[in-house]
Design an enzyme around this catalytic site. Sequence first.
Site, PDB file in Angstrom:
ATOM      1  N   LYS A 186       0.822  -1.216   0.000  1.00  0.00           N
ATOM      2  CA  LYS A 186       0.000   0.000   0.000  1.00  0.00           C
ATOM      3  C   LYS A 186       0.861   1.273   0.000  1.00  0.00           C
ATOM      4  O   LYS A 186       2.087   1.214   0.013  1.00  0.00           O
ATOM      5  CB  LYS A 186      -0.932  -0.014   1.217  1.00  0.00           C
ATOM      6  CG  LYS A 186      -2.000  -1.109   1.134  1.00  0.00           C
ATOM      7  CD  LYS A 186      -2.936  -0.895  -0.027  1.00  0.00           C
ATOM      8  CE  LYS A 186      -4.101  -1.872  -0.082  1.00  0.00           C
ATOM      9  NZ  LYS A 186      -3.735  -3.253  -0.379  1.00  0.00           N
TER      10      LYS A 186
HETATM   11  C1  LIG Z   1      -9.892  -2.405  -1.823  1.00  0.00           C
HETATM   12  C2  LIG Z   1      -9.262  -3.175  -0.709  1.00  0.00           C
HETATM   13  N1  LIG Z   1      -9.999  -3.428   0.381  1.00  0.00           N
HETATM   14  C3  LIG Z   1      -9.487  -4.094   1.434  1.00  0.00           C
HETATM   15  C4  LIG Z   1      -8.181  -4.528   1.424  1.00  0.00           C
HETATM   16  C5  LIG Z   1      -7.708  -5.314   2.594  1.00  0.00           C
HETATM   17  O1  LIG Z   1      -6.655  -4.769   3.291  1.00  0.00           O
HETATM   18  P1  LIG Z   1      -5.654  -5.732   4.096  1.00  0.00           P
HETATM   19  O2  LIG Z   1      -4.802  -6.433   3.108  1.00  0.00           O
HETATM   20  O3  LIG Z   1      -4.903  -4.783   4.975  1.00  0.00           O
HETATM   21  O4  LIG Z   1      -6.503  -6.677   4.884  1.00  0.00           O
HETATM   22  C6  LIG Z   1      -7.366  -4.271   0.306  1.00  0.00           C
HETATM   23  C7  LIG Z   1      -5.944  -4.664   0.195  1.00  0.00           C
HETATM   24  O5  LIG Z   1      -5.347  -5.534   0.561  1.00  0.00           O
HETATM   25  C8  LIG Z   1      -7.924  -3.599  -0.791  1.00  0.00           C
HETATM   26  O6  LIG Z   1      -7.201  -3.363  -1.896  1.00  0.00           O
END
Ligand SMILES: Cc1ncc(COP(=O)(O)O)c(C=O)c1O
Length: 385
Positions: A186
């Site tokens: 990210k």
């Molecule tokens: C649009 C979106 N929502 C939710 C997530 C979930 O985040 P995490 O990987 O920190 O659980 C991500 C990325 O991984 C994402 O790109």
Amino acid sequence: MSRIYLSVPHMGRDEQAFVAEAFASNWLSSVGPNLDAFEQDFSALIGLPSVALSSGTAAIHLGLRLLDVGPGDEVICPSCTFVASANPIAYQGARPVFIDSEAKSWNMDPNLLEAALRQPRARRPKAIVLVHLFGQSADLDAISELSERYGVPILEDAAEALGTTYRGKPVGSRSPVSAFSFNGNKMITTTGGGMLVAHDRRWVDRARFWSTQARDPGVGYHHTEQGYNYRMSNVLAGIGRGQLRVLPERVAARRAVAFRYREAFTALEGLDLMPQADWGLHTNWLSCFLVDEAKLGASRDKLIEALAARDIEARPVWKALHLQPLFAGVECHGGQIAEQLWQRGICLPSSSSLTDHEQQRVIDTVFDAVSAARSRGMAKECARG
Ligand SMILES: Cc1ncc(COP(=O)(O)O)c(C=O)c1O
């Protein structure tokens, strides 16, 4: 030549010192000064109370629970997004209803959303998961107006959109509850982690309570509610503190990468940067392009193959969720734009640490792939003629 990845972590100056402090003070736990400071700094940035969690997915999950989403409910979600936007809907025993994207932002189409909301009150969905895709805000004015008119609250999934603005305000600051991600790919990272923000401080306190197994106050292990092990560690929060300090630089660097590609590809008809809607700052967390094979003379998959052959990672845009076997039979309003984005969209290497030389390698490889595909196309024409 070293491999060029899609999107890699990029540390700043202070992360290691904050992590070292956690070791020196022995706050190697899910409580400690880094966590407090990281939440404070994040709150100052977004303007809302915040709680640091183990992932963005955990933040979406707890956010849905705060919105009282439960078994049998329906929850609106865009089709063009990562599966993590929709999985927590199922964790709550609810069902997603997918909405197509609008071409001008690739985010949820307000007209299709309205069609899905225009139902008798008893049949309306319980909530809207509104994703800000690839660093670009959805049309918050239009969607917030619909949310208010139909009484269906929004959870902003801003996992890909830290640093993104809508009419000058950070995304994730307008709706009752929002989620951010600090996954390794990210805009900034804590190696893995997330943040939930909400307007009502009591909601943030509830999320914090649930994130630590919902242990009731007191020394005895007394529980009246179901909880989770979703809290961020104090060590990782130290990384987050350092990363927040360099956020503006990271945003500027990713935008510069996207615009450099755009500039280079003006010479190639049929390879267009994701639209940049005029309502806010698009961070271009990922540099996404749309391939028009007929004009470019090369397919999206050929570009990915050619880049892979030179050790450069590129990926398609998210596969539409309404096409996933996991969600077979789920209702979807529209769907053609999400399908097109999946078939024709390409994400190019976008790291904020990408050097000029590495970007040039990506650009040269795309040009070489296009000319090779065009020559093959011409050779086929000649053979036919
Ligand atoms: C649009 C979106 N929502 C939710 C997530 C979930 O985040 P995490 O990987 O920190 O659980 C991500 C990325 O991984 C994402 O790109």
